[in-house]
Design a protein around this motif. Structure first.
Motif, PDB file in Angstrom:
ATOM      1  N   ARG A  80       4.256 -16.463   1.732  1.00 41.17           N
ATOM      2  CA  ARG A  80       4.731 -15.082   1.661  1.00 41.17           C
ATOM      3  C   ARG A  80       5.929 -15.054   0.719  1.00 41.17           C
ATOM      4  NH1 ARG A  80       1.867 -11.035   2.225  1.00 41.17           N
ATOM      5  NH2 ARG A  80       3.648  -9.762   2.709  1.00 41.17           N
ATOM      6  N   VAL A  81       5.926 -14.106  -0.191  1.00 40.10           N
ATOM      7  CA  VAL A  81       6.999 -13.994  -1.161  1.00 40.10           C
ATOM      8  C   VAL A  81       7.465 -12.548  -1.286  1.00 40.10           C
ATOM      9  CG1 VAL A  81       6.367 -16.013  -2.549  1.00 40.10           C
ATOM     10  CG2 VAL A  81       5.327 -13.800  -3.054  1.00 40.10           C
ATOM     11  N   GLU A  82       8.712 -12.424  -1.689  1.00 41.47           N
ATOM     12  CA  GLU A  82       9.252 -11.119  -2.050  1.00 41.47           C
ATOM     13  C   GLU A  82       9.531 -11.188  -3.541  1.00 41.47           C
ATOM     14  OE1 GLU A  82      13.349  -9.124  -1.005  1.00 41.47           O
ATOM     15  OE2 GLU A  82      11.956  -9.022   0.712  1.00 41.47           O
ATOM     16  N   LEU A  83       8.979 -10.242  -4.278  1.00 42.42           N
ATOM     17  CA  LEU A  83       9.059 -10.266  -5.727  1.00 42.42           C
ATOM     18  C   LEU A  83       9.893  -9.108  -6.243  1.00 42.42           C
ATOM     19  CD1 LEU A  83       5.215 -10.645  -6.310  1.00 42.42           C
ATOM     20  CD2 LEU A  83       6.889 -12.490  -6.245  1.00 42.42           C
ATOM     21  N   GLU A  84      10.624  -9.359  -7.304  1.00 39.61           N
ATOM     22  CA  GLU A  84      11.232  -8.293  -8.073  1.00 39.61           C
ATOM     23  C   GLU A  84      10.398  -8.188  -9.333  1.00 39.61           C
ATOM     24  OE1 GLU A  84      15.439  -8.779  -8.707  1.00 39.61           O
ATOM     25  OE2 GLU A  84      15.817  -8.969  -6.559  1.00 39.61           O
ATOM     26  N   VAL A  85       9.951  -6.960  -9.621  1.00 41.49           N
ATOM     27  CA  VAL A  85       9.010  -6.752 -10.710  1.00 41.49           C
ATOM     28  C   VAL A  85       9.594  -5.794 -11.744  1.00 41.49           C
ATOM     29  CG1 VAL A  85       6.681  -5.958 -11.271  1.00 41.49           C
ATOM     30  CG2 VAL A  85       7.089  -7.142  -9.118  1.00 41.49           C
ATOM     31  N   ASP A  86       9.479  -6.175 -13.013  1.00 40.75           N
ATOM     32  CA  ASP A  86       9.953  -5.337 -14.109  1.00 40.75           C
ATOM     33  C   ASP A  86       9.105  -4.057 -14.139  1.00 40.75           C
ATOM     34  OD1 ASP A  86       9.652  -4.362 -17.045  1.00 40.75           O
ATOM     35  OD2 ASP A  86      11.469  -5.595 -17.056  1.00 40.75           O
ATOM     36  N   PRO A  87       9.737  -2.884 -14.130  1.00 37.89           N
ATOM     37  CA  PRO A  87       8.985  -1.634 -14.052  1.00 37.89           C
ATOM     38  C   PRO A  87       8.241  -1.268 -15.334  1.00 37.89           C
ATOM     39  CG  PRO A  87      11.303  -1.162 -14.345  1.00 37.89           C
ATOM     40  CD  PRO A  87      11.186  -2.649 -14.161  1.00 37.89           C
TER      41      PRO A  87
END
Length: 120
Positions: A80-87
């Protein structure tokens, strides 16, 4: 107005202008996005599709944040991961591995127990 007062007022005005020039970029970084910049963001379905194409699964939460998207998913290794994604690009800019949820662990254990035993 005497010369001393005039020079003092001029020095203060110059200092205020110079300070504004130095502070303006910092304020601009924290300013809300303009409608134009906001319109260039990928949509949540587009972000979902890009992450699936990159190998992420069980994408159960995509939140639009001030500076991009925050996504909770499972990576290729099943973590399980939490990602920050470039919009703008849909690229992952940061990954944080989370602890496995009890329900995920129970599902994994149930699949393992239900798998047929291999015969030698």
């Amino acid at each position: 107005m005497n010369a001393k007062t005039l020079l003092s007022a001029l020095a203060i005005a110059t200092g205020l202008v110079a300070g504004g020039v130095l502070v303006a970029p910092a304020i601009a970084q924290n300013a809300p996005l303009t409608a134009e910049a906001n319109s260039k963001w990928l949509s949540i379905p587009q972000i979902h599709d890009k992450l699936e194409a990159a190998g992420y699964g069980n994408i159960d939460e995509i939140e639009r944040e001030r500076d991009g998207y925050e996504v909770k998913a499972t990576d290729r290794e099943g973590q399980r991961v939490e990602l920050e994604v470039d919009p703008l690009t849909g690229g992952v800019t940061k990954t944080v591995v989370k602890r496995e949820r009890k329900s995920d662990r129970a599902d994994r254990d149930a699949r393992r127990d239900a798998a047929p035993a291999s015969s030698n």
